[in-house]
Design a protein around this motif. Sequence first.
Motif, PDB file in Angstrom:
ATOM      1  N   CYS C  85     -10.505   4.342  -0.924  1.00 44.29           N
ATOM      2  CA  CYS C  85      -9.489   2.929  -0.563  1.00 44.29           C
ATOM      3  C   CYS C  85      -8.207   3.073  -0.703  1.00 44.29           C
ATOM      4  N   ALA C  86      -7.551   3.324   0.676  1.00 45.11           N
ATOM      5  CA  ALA C  86      -6.212   3.332   0.501  1.00 45.11           C
ATOM      6  C   ALA C  86      -5.326   2.405  -0.345  1.00 45.11           C
ATOM      7  N   GLU C  87      -5.742   1.139   0.324  1.00 42.94           N
ATOM      8  CA  GLU C  87      -4.956   0.089  -0.379  1.00 42.94           C
ATOM      9  C   GLU C  87      -5.054  -0.073  -2.055  1.00 42.94           C
ATOM     10  N   ALA C  88      -6.207   0.270  -2.282  1.00 40.67           N
ATOM     11  CA  ALA C  88      -6.648   0.081  -3.894  1.00 40.67           C
ATOM     12  C   ALA C  88      -5.996   1.353  -4.488  1.00 40.67           C
ATOM     13  N   ALA C  89      -5.742   2.512  -3.886  1.00 38.58           N
ATOM     14  CA  ALA C  89      -5.284   3.952  -4.301  1.00 38.58           C
ATOM     15  C   ALA C  89      -3.772   3.556  -4.523  1.00 38.58           C
ATOM     16  N   LEU C  90      -3.139   2.724  -3.614  1.00 40.43           N
ATOM     17  CA  LEU C  90      -1.820   2.732  -3.810  1.00 40.43           C
ATOM     18  C   LEU C  90      -1.529   1.676  -5.115  1.00 40.43           C
ATOM     19  N   VAL C  91      -2.163   0.653  -5.045  1.00 47.28           N
ATOM     20  CA  VAL C  91      -2.072  -0.147  -6.407  1.00 47.28           C
ATOM     21  C   VAL C  91      -2.228   0.343  -7.408  1.00 47.28           C
TER      22      VAL C  91
END
Lengths: 160, 150, 415
Positions: C85-91
């Motif tokens: 999950c790209a969004e979660a990896a960033l956060v």
Amino acid sequence: MSANLAISPELSKEELDPDFTTRMIILGPKANVSENEIVSQMHLLDLPITVKWTCYGAMVSGNEEDVMMAIKEIRKLDPYNIFTKSRGFPPGDPRRCRGHRYGPREGFHQMESEYRILADVGDALKNPKDVLIEKPKPVDVDELVEIVNESIEKEDSAEK
Amino acid sequence: MVKVAIYPPNSLVLGDLIERKGHTVLALQKAMSKKVRDPEIDSPPMNITEEDPLKGLKYAAIEVPSGVRGRMAVIGPLIDEAEAAIIVDDAPIGFGCIGCARTNELTMFCLRKKDIPKLELEYPTNRDETFDFVGKINKFLDTLDGEGGN
Amino acid sequence: MVKIALVSCGTEYSGIQKEIEKAALTFGAEIILPEIDLDYIEESYTKFGFSAQSSSLKLMIARAMSIVEGRCKADAVFVASCFRCAEAALVRNEVRRFLQENSRIPVVTYSFTEKTKADELFIRMEALVTTVARRSILAREKQEGLTLGIDSGSTTTKVILMENNKVIGTGWNPTKDIMESVYKGTEQAFAETDYGWDDLDGIGTTGYGRITIGKELNAELIQEELSVNAKGAVYLADKQRGEATVLDIGGMDNKVITVNNGIPDNFTMGGICAGASGRFLDMTSRRLDVDITELGPLAVSGDYRNAVLNSYCIVFGIQDLVTTLAAGGSKADVADAACHSVAQQVYEQQLQEIDIREPLIQVGGTSLITGLVEAVSTTLGGIDVIVPDYSQHIGAVGAALLVSGLGTRQEDKKA
């Protein structure tokens, strides 16, 4: 008992029944009844249900038919300001109990935010009316040019 | 009586309004309720097990994160069952089951592409909008199946 | 009990919550959720400044904020989100950085799938609990007295003897009978000095055999390899402050550890593909009929682009190399191609899962193969790769360092 959050609960025979249901009774901000009245009234119905007093109103559980009957009766107290929602976990379930998890369950925040419009929802149910909603439109291009020119002129005159 | 799917699938207001009109709301909590009271499963707190993200493959490919597929394993069957749908855009933030934007995008898409009566509207931000919101929902619910409504 | 705050967007929906808690409980820790209300979520999310679409990521940010602001009493934090999950990896990475920059609470991060099981989380939980319970030990930046560090790995046993911040003896031999390999390695280490068992102040053990050895030798420190290797690497590379990544391409499995101020905060380990391990290079050197120690310099002199290598696989890849040789290709080019193949495969399989921080400290036996080190750097876009002295003894050095100050054998004798 283990200190873990995700402990396996011991559900009662009643709670394991597929017809068992739990409902939250939520009092809108304009409600003319108190949590206390709701709970006492539910008890007076003499139905085989369990009622629990909560910060938002009450939690009632039991056989679905009995619970829905109780809700129907209780709504009569203040039809437009008593709301209800089903709850996934049985009351006091250690998997979701606030005291045990050190924090509110996730669904609570959702309810907390929807609570904010309940007063208006109640009024809309009581006195429905057609309203004209005007969505703000982007500013007209000519008007924008005018505003830009005006502010440039102002700046220029200030510099002089 | 019509089975109405809602988005957000755990909305208090939507669920309440639908039930007031005598319809059945396909609420997420009801699906969760069955799951968490299943004595055969021991995977607290939500009783979602390794199997659920696999069941979610029906709705999303294997390359989709496990959390999306796990959530879809619960939400997907509600969409399958729906006979009508009310979708609210810009609804207030909800967490847990509906805390994942990717799952929510997929949920809304699955509802939209279904050939059933649908109502799509925005979450109200003031009193007038709330009157409009409640009015539109009630009118929509009244159009569903003559047996429904009261 | 050590309280580990769970900061995640939904471990419960991948069906792994119980596994996380099981892992924590094994090491005497409990999982808690920081308590926050709706207003606080919105307030802290705005303050943090990351416009995440998923509300559970906002919740994740708010939970991290409540830990930093001291609203939630947590001893450690476990930050986790779904793999891919790209969004979660960033956060996840920003929350990790935020916690580390604004608190002294140890953090471990993880990206999970529905297949994640408690035993995969054990080493992370153990490292977290260790960091909490043994912060003073991990804070050690200098070795004192005479200490012995033993790293009992699945293939080799490494022994290091240290005195007053210097390595004075080393031992290295294949792990056969665990204790026999230890005694042999220790003899090798002592052989370079005038010291013997009776002169030691303390013994530290790590690696798969650490508990057996630790009990047998009454070791003062028995420690999982995550903390020990991370500490050993930053100590030897002189990077004890700030961020770093430790890469160990082993004979059978690979480890990547990210480190913040000498304390590990994420870790990935893999061992399913021989093509991504030292074994591939071992096979290559045999095919080329050169000693493994010569493979590195040979690779550096070659150019991998001249060799045809269509597969990473230890079977088909090696066949490709043989074909290149048969067609008149040079040994040097083939050696370089093998190094690049391993580096790329490690990148594909593991490095992508973790946020790589410079400098990269490469350790383990394969770090001595210069061609591989160069290939790793190229694969990661020319990143700065450090290979410290004694890099093949990293765990043993870490154990010898960390046990210093704990061992009081000589004082006990006097008393």
